[in-house]
Design an enzyme around this catalytic site. Structure first.
Site, short mmCIF file in Angstrom:
data_model
loop_
_atom_site.label_atom_id
_atom_site.label_comp_id
_atom_site.label_asym_id
_atom_site.label_seq_id
_atom_site.Cartn_x
_atom_site.Cartn_y
_atom_site.Cartn_z
N ASP A 105 4.59 2.71 -4.79
CA ASP A 105 3.54 3.15 -5.72
C ASP A 105 3.43 2.07 -6.80
O ASP A 105 4.36 1.85 -7.58
CB ASP A 105 3.97 4.49 -6.34
CG ASP A 105 3.02 4.95 -7.43
OD1 ASP A 105 2.05 4.22 -7.75
OD2 ASP A 105 3.25 6.05 -7.96
N ILE A 106 2.29 1.41 -6.85
CA ILE A 106 2.14 0.25 -7.72
C ILE A 106 1.96 0.66 -9.19
O ILE A 106 1.98 -0.18 -10.08
CB ILE A 106 0.98 -0.64 -7.20
CG1 ILE A 106 1.26 -2.10 -7.51
CG2 ILE A 106 -0.38 -0.21 -7.72
CD1 ILE A 106 2.50 -2.63 -6.87
N LYS A 139 -11.37 0.91 -15.44
CA LYS A 139 -11.99 -0.34 -14.99
C LYS A 139 -12.38 -1.23 -16.17
O LYS A 139 -12.33 -2.46 -16.07
CB LYS A 139 -13.20 -0.03 -14.11
CG LYS A 139 -12.84 0.58 -12.75
CD LYS A 139 -11.80 -0.23 -12.00
CE LYS A 139 -11.76 0.05 -10.51
NZ LYS A 139 -10.63 -0.65 -9.86
N THR A 165 -16.53 1.33 2.21
CA THR A 165 -15.15 1.77 2.49
C THR A 165 -15.12 3.29 2.38
O THR A 165 -16.10 3.91 1.99
CB THR A 165 -14.17 1.21 1.44
OG1 THR A 165 -14.48 1.81 0.18
CG2 THR A 165 -14.24 -0.30 1.32
N TYR A 207 -12.04 6.81 -14.32
CA TYR A 207 -12.18 5.60 -13.51
C TYR A 207 -12.87 4.49 -14.32
O TYR A 207 -12.41 3.33 -14.35
CB TYR A 207 -12.99 5.96 -12.27
CG TYR A 207 -13.22 4.86 -11.27
CD1 TYR A 207 -12.26 4.53 -10.32
CD2 TYR A 207 -14.43 4.17 -11.25
CE1 TYR A 207 -12.50 3.54 -9.38
CE2 TYR A 207 -14.68 3.18 -10.32
CZ TYR A 207 -13.71 2.86 -9.39
OH TYR A 207 -13.96 1.88 -8.47
N ASP A 241 0.85 -1.20 0.00
CA ASP A 241 0.00 0.00 0.00
C ASP A 241 0.88 1.24 0.00
O ASP A 241 1.83 1.33 0.77
CB ASP A 241 -0.95 0.03 1.20
CG ASP A 241 -2.18 0.88 0.92
OD1 ASP A 241 -3.27 0.30 0.76
OD2 ASP A 241 -2.03 2.12 0.81
#
Ligand SMILES: NC(=O)c1ccc[n+]([C@@H]2O[C@H](COP(=O)([O-])OP(=O)(O)OC[C@H]3O[C@@H](n4cnc5c(N)ncnc54)[C@H](O)[C@@H]3O)[C@@H](O)[C@H]2O)c1
Length: 304
Positions: free
Chosen positions: A73-74, A168, A198, A164, A38
């Site tokens: 940072d992925i 996706k 969340t 977004y 994370d």
């Protein structure tokens, strides 16, 4: 502790909070050794901190499990590679990767900046690629492995989150490509579209008509990571998990077609298309008024 994932090594991105955290805890509780990634950012991707990943590692260890933190940072190639390298260095293998990390930068398309587009697409879509890329190279050699991407019902389209939604949708095509390209090496790839309470879902407009908990999604992901899902030949699929409800999405396919003798012209298309080929009504378009009212009135699912 259960034993659904005994002996497996699983890496989870965005595992410091929300659904990713629940997945990491559930995988560890079922016997997996877990790499917890994370970047520790806010919902819009700002202010990174390594504490978030480390605290989940402590939670797993306190419960008797094994885990290691990676605070990268992925969305960077180095971040994806380090996740997999850490699994190999710490535990000697990588059996599953779960790409949960995500951010939101909500804006109408006509006002969206390049930065708002790039950061969201980089975190979700490239952040899935970086991990799939590094993991699949190892899994190909192992002749086994499970790749899991996180999509959203929003891949159908979104009023104020084109960035977004596009990311996706891209994740679904990436998952299907991974399922096809890695099938002969015994590697599966699937996508999950969650609906869970969340900090992220607390901030999105009420395009959601139902909501569950991160733990509901985690149970599903544990199944997908397990040998039971491999034995059932689950690959190339997109599943919704919303509280007690699970659903599988259809594969895209052509609905109707028409053939022209001697080729089409704009005139013959205009004549034949409406009756012969037609349209496939867009379900989200039918809900636009309801969604706009909810957004206007600040209707949001309850945050935890
Ligand atoms: N919550 C829902 O109802 C819902 C609905 C549809 C899709 N999703 C998807 O599920 C996933 C998890 O969402 P959530 O609701 O748990 O969100 P969340 O905000 O609670 O958690 C996301 C985590 O990702 C981390 N992260 C962000 N950018 C990162 C990066 N570059 N590298 C590594 N980590 C990074 C954040 O620090 C955070 O801890 C996301 O991909 C989201 O788009 C969630």
């Amino acid at each position: 502790m259960g034993n659904f994932l005994t002996g497996k090594v699983v890496a989870v991105t965005g595992a410091g909070r929300g659904i990713g955290r629940a997945v990491a805890l559930a995988a560890a509780a079922e016997g997996a050794r877990v790499v917890v990634n994370d970047y520790g950012v806010s919902v819009d991707g700002a202010s990174p901190t390594s504490e978030v990943a480390e605290s989940v590692v402590k939670e797993i260890e306190a419960a008797g499990g094994e885990a290691v933190a990676v605070a990268d940072d992925i969305s960077t190639m180095a971040g994806g590679q380090r996740l997999v390298d850490t699994a190999l260095a710490s535990y000697g293998r990588i059996d599953g990767v779960v790409c949960v990390a995500g951010i939101l930068r909500e804006r109408m398309l006509f006002n969206m900046s390049e930065e708002e587009w790039d950061s969201v697409v980089a975190t979700h879509l490239k952040g899935t690629f970086t991990v799939f890329r590094a993991a699949s190279a190892v899994m190909r050699g192992q002749r086994s492995g499970t790749l899991i991407g996180f999509t959203s019902g929003n891949h159908q389209g979104s009023v104020a989150q084109a960035n977004y939604s596009a990311a996706k949708g891209g994740i679904i095509s990436l998952v299907r490509s991974a399922a096809l390209g890695l099938h002969k090496y015994g590697v599966t790839a699937n996508a999950v579209a969650p609906v869970a309470r969340t900090r992220m879902s607390a901030g999105v407009p009420m395009e959601l008509t139902e909501i569950g908990e991160p733990e509901d999604v985690a149970a599903f992901v544990v199944y997908l990571l397990s040998d039971r899902a491999r034995e059932a030949k689950v690959t190339g699929q997109v599943y919704t998990v919303a509280g007690p409800r699970i659903a599988v999405w259809a594969q895209p396919r052509e609905l109707r077609s028409a053939h022209a003798c001697g080729g089409w012209t704009p005139e013959t298309i205009a004549e034949f298309l409406p009756g012969a080929v037609g349209v496939d009504p867009m379900p989200m378009l039918a809900r636009l008024e309801e969604m706009e009212r909810a957004a206007r009135e600040g209707d949001r699912p309850n945050a935890r």
